[in-house]
Enzyme design. Structure first.
Site, PDB file in Angstrom:
ATOM      1  N   GLU A  16      27.235  18.717 -19.537  1.00 53.36           N
ATOM      2  CA  GLU A  16      25.863  19.070 -19.936  1.00 53.36           C
ATOM      3  C   GLU A  16      25.416  20.357 -19.262  1.00 53.36           C
ATOM      4  O   GLU A  16      25.486  20.487 -18.039  1.00 53.36           O
ATOM      5  CB  GLU A  16      24.904  17.934 -19.543  1.00 53.36           C
ATOM      6  N   ARG A  23      31.044  13.385 -19.861  1.00 55.20           N
ATOM      7  CA  ARG A  23      29.956  14.163 -20.464  1.00 55.20           C
ATOM      8  C   ARG A  23      29.934  15.507 -19.754  1.00 55.20           C
ATOM      9  O   ARG A  23      30.199  15.590 -18.550  1.00 55.20           O
ATOM     10  CB  ARG A  23      28.607  13.443 -20.314  1.00 55.20           C
ATOM     11  N   HIS A  55      18.402  17.836 -25.949  1.00 58.66           N
ATOM     12  CA  HIS A  55      16.958  17.645 -26.048  1.00 58.66           C
ATOM     13  C   HIS A  55      16.306  18.895 -25.491  1.00 58.66           C
ATOM     14  O   HIS A  55      16.938  19.672 -24.766  1.00 58.66           O
ATOM     15  CB  HIS A  55      16.525  16.397 -25.253  1.00 58.66           C
ATOM     16  N   TYR A 105      32.571   8.045 -24.472  1.00 59.25           N
ATOM     17  CA  TYR A 105      32.527   6.897 -23.560  1.00 59.25           C
ATOM     18  C   TYR A 105      33.358   5.774 -24.167  1.00 59.25           C
ATOM     19  O   TYR A 105      33.007   5.230 -25.213  1.00 59.25           O
ATOM     20  CB  TYR A 105      31.072   6.434 -23.363  1.00 59.25           C
ATOM     21  N   ASP A 131      25.378  13.226 -13.353  1.00 60.03           N
ATOM     22  CA  ASP A 131      24.310  13.802 -14.169  1.00 60.03           C
ATOM     23  C   ASP A 131      23.123  13.946 -13.234  1.00 60.03           C
ATOM     24  O   ASP A 131      22.499  12.949 -12.858  1.00 60.03           O
ATOM     25  CB  ASP A 131      24.004  12.862 -15.344  1.00 60.03           C
ATOM     26  N   ASP A 139       0.821  -1.214   0.000  1.00 62.65           N
ATOM     27  CA  ASP A 139       0.000   0.000   0.000  1.00 62.65           C
ATOM     28  C   ASP A 139       0.855   1.264   0.000  1.00 62.65           C
ATOM     29  O   ASP A 139       0.429   2.331   0.423  1.00 62.65           O
ATOM     30  CB  ASP A 139      -0.988  -0.004   1.176  1.00 62.65           C
ATOM     31  N   HIS A 164      13.106  15.386 -20.700  1.00 60.46           N
ATOM     32  CA  HIS A 164      13.118  15.301 -22.164  1.00 60.46           C
ATOM     33  C   HIS A 164      11.805  15.934 -22.576  1.00 60.46           C
ATOM     34  O   HIS A 164      10.774  15.268 -22.662  1.00 60.46           O
ATOM     35  CB  HIS A 164      13.232  13.854 -22.636  1.00 60.46           C
ATOM     36  N   GLU A 222      24.907  18.559 -24.431  1.00 58.41           N
ATOM     37  CA  GLU A 222      25.546  17.536 -23.605  1.00 58.41           C
ATOM     38  C   GLU A 222      26.365  16.510 -24.372  1.00 58.41           C
ATOM     39  O   GLU A 222      26.086  15.317 -24.335  1.00 58.41           O
ATOM     40  CB  GLU A 222      24.485  16.809 -22.780  1.00 58.41           C
ATOM     41  N   HIS A 241      22.860   5.148 -18.448  1.00 56.22           N
ATOM     42  CA  HIS A 241      21.813   5.348 -17.438  1.00 56.22           C
ATOM     43  C   HIS A 241      22.166   4.656 -16.124  1.00 56.22           C
ATOM     44  O   HIS A 241      21.319   4.050 -15.485  1.00 56.22           O
ATOM     45  CB  HIS A 241      20.453   4.852 -17.970  1.00 56.22           C
ATOM     46  N   ASP A 272      18.965  19.891 -15.817  1.00 52.71           N
ATOM     47  CA  ASP A 272      19.594  18.635 -16.237  1.00 52.71           C
ATOM     48  C   ASP A 272      21.066  18.955 -16.524  1.00 52.71           C
ATOM     49  O   ASP A 272      21.386  19.497 -17.578  1.00 52.71           O
ATOM     50  CB  ASP A 272      18.854  18.132 -17.491  1.00 52.71           C
ATOM     51  N   HIS A 299      24.789   9.016 -28.073  1.00 52.58           N
ATOM     52  CA  HIS A 299      23.542   9.769 -27.882  1.00 52.58           C
ATOM     53  C   HIS A 299      23.573  11.084 -28.643  1.00 52.58           C
ATOM     54  O   HIS A 299      24.573  11.449 -29.255  1.00 52.58           O
ATOM     55  CB  HIS A 299      23.246   9.984 -26.389  1.00 52.58           C
TER      56      HIS A 299
HETATM   57  N1  GLY Z   1      19.707  13.154 -17.516  1.00 50.72           N
HETATM   58  C1  GLY Z   1      19.107  12.713 -18.706  1.00 50.72           C
HETATM   59  C2  GLY Z   1      19.707  13.330 -19.874  1.00 50.72           C
HETATM   60  O1  GLY Z   1      20.765  13.906 -19.799  1.00 50.72           O
HETATM   61  O2  GLY Z   1      19.141  13.340 -20.919  1.00 50.72           O
HETATM   62 MN    MN Z   2      20.011  15.722 -20.796  1.00 51.49          MN
HETATM   63 MN    MN Z   3      21.498  14.723 -17.998  1.00 50.56          MN
END
Ligand code: GLY
Ligand code: MN
Ligand code: MN
Length: 435
Positions: free
Chosen positions: A405, A403, A351, A385, A257, A37, A358, A381, A240, A268, A347
């Site tokens: 960003e 990365r 975005h 890698y 991140d 619950d 996103h 970003e 991820h 982000d 990637h």
């Molecule tokens: N943290 C998700 C992205 O960078 O898109």
């Molecule tokens: Mn992002």
């Molecule tokens: Mn991110």
């Protein structure tokens, strides 16, 4: 905070673009069970939030465009003293009208009797199917029931069309108050990243750093806009990665991140810094490259440039840089043509960012990359890698994941980097960590 009058303006604008004869139906997000619950923390659906600022579940917004501006009707839970004793204050019918500027509000329990009547004489229903299957079924049943009445003195709706085309284009262009919420969200996330840099020491765990990020968010009236990624060493190559429990080793990089959510709006941000405060030689080379790619890409975030220009600017720098470092082989044109960077950069460079991390909004229009315009907010970003088991590259590069960003608002002038408070040059990062 976004004011009730702005929510009202958004509803009116949406009704204007839907046109007379339409009805728009936007349900609140359902509550979701985590286990037994216990519920997941409730997060309102972003479309619903954008149009109402209303954060309770069990609600449906119905918009009825008319010649004179139209009407906003909210179905929501009635106040209930017993429930309020467990869960805290509720808006109720009165709050929906008085505090949220609805024209009318009715108990959620009356949805099934009242909503079908609101569909009469409306030709077109704007509604996003596929979000709450139970609601889809009900709506389709109501429409069919209206259509199949033998003698009717009203017109039954002819079609159900998605609301996303209208609404998501509105959401893509941020107002002044949205930009200011996003600036705050970025400032809090920046503070969290700085805190992580200052506290990080070899021997700490990713989990301890994760906890520090949440500390900064929570202390500033924010929550995490997604589960933070805290990846030491080769964990940074797992895009991820959210396990966040390994020990941080001397000599490794740490990729964080993490973004905050303030008043519904996400930030982000990613930074990659050395656990011990000093970038090693190969880390420096790769970091400088990703940073140069990011700065070139950010510079493209200007009106008139296309969405793809941002990505291509990053990809060109990364490709040339990897050729120079011997990570890629051959000539620039061929490497670019064959997208060889994809081995190390899988990637996209960004975005849209807004109520959703996103965020909504089309990236292409009529098959062409979209032009950037003032008010749009995007992440920039780029990353590289190099998996620890990639024997096609020299050993010194293996296991590095980097990365960088930032969150960037397109303005009439220079790109506005909302997350600029987190250091990102090697000198600035090392200085902050040494302080
Ligand atoms: N943290 C998700 C992205 O960078 O898109
Ligand atoms: Mn992002
Ligand atoms: Mn991110």
């Amino acid at each position: 905070m976004i004011k009730p009058s702005e929510y009202q303006r958004r509803r009116k604008q949406l009704m204007r673009s839907a046109g007379e004869g339409a009805v728009l139906i936007i349900p609140a997000a359902p509550e979701r069970t985590r286990n037994s619950d216990v519920l997941y923390p409730y997060r309102q659906h972003s479309d619903f939030l954008y149009l109402t600022g209303f954060r309770e579940p069990s609600a449906v917004l119905v918009l009825l465009p008319e010649a004179r501006g139209g009407k906003a009707v909210l179905f929501c839970r009635e106040r209930d003293a017993k429930r309020e004793m467990w869960d805290g204050p509720m808006a109720g019918i009165e709050g929906a009208v008085n505090d949220h500027g609805m024209d009318e509000a009715y108990p959620f329990t009356e949805l099934e009797t009242r909503l079908p009547k609101l569909l009469r004489d409306r030709t077109r229903i704007f509604f996003d199917l596929g979000q709450v299957p139970e609601f889809d079924r009900k709506l389709i049943a109501w429409v069919n029931e209206l259509r199949n009445r033998p003698r009717k003195d009203f017109h039954a709706p002819d079609e159900i069309v998605g609301i996303d085309q209208l609404l998501h284009d509105m959401r893509l262009y941020k107002s002044r108050s949205e930009i200011s919420a996003m600036r705050k969200s970025a400032r809090v996330a920046a503070e969290a990243h700085r805190r992580a840099m200052q506290l990080c020491r070899p021997g700490m765990t990713e989990g301890q750093i994760h906890a520090e990020l949440l500390h900064a968010f929570t202390a500033h009236h924010c929550e995490a806009s997604y589960i933070p990624i805290v990846g030491g060493g080769a964990n940074a190559c797992v895009l991820h990665y959210i396990a966040n429990r390994d020990e941080l080793a001397d000599g490794d990089l740490l990729l964080i991140d993490a973004g905050a959510e303030y008043d519904g709006y996400a930030s982000d941000i990613t930074r990659t810094f050395p656990v011990n405060g000093r970038y090693s030689g190969p880390q420096r080379d790769l970091y400088e490259l990703v940073l140069e790619a990011q700065l070139k890409a950010i510079d493209q975030a200007r009106p008139g440039q296309q969405w793809d220009d941002v990505h291509m600017a990053a990809v060109r720098v990364l490709t040339q840089g990897m050729l120079d470092l011997g990570i890629l082989k051959g000539g620039f044109d061929e490497a670019l043509e064959k997208k060889q960077y994809k081995r190390f950069y899988v990637h996209n460079t960004g975005h849209w960012l807004g109520l959703d991390v996103h965020d909504v909004g089309e990236y292409t229009i009529d098959g062409h990359s979209r032009e950037l315009e003032p008010g749009m907010v995007l992440t920039v970003e780029p990353g590289l890698y190099i998996r620890p088991d990639d024997h096609r590259v020299r050993k010194k590069w293996r296991g590095l994941g980097i990365r960088i960003e930032d969150d960037v608002a397109v303005t009439r002038d220079e790109p506005d980097v909302l997350s600029r408070q987190v250091p990102k040059t090697i000198a600035d990062v090392e200085a902050l960590m040494a302080a």
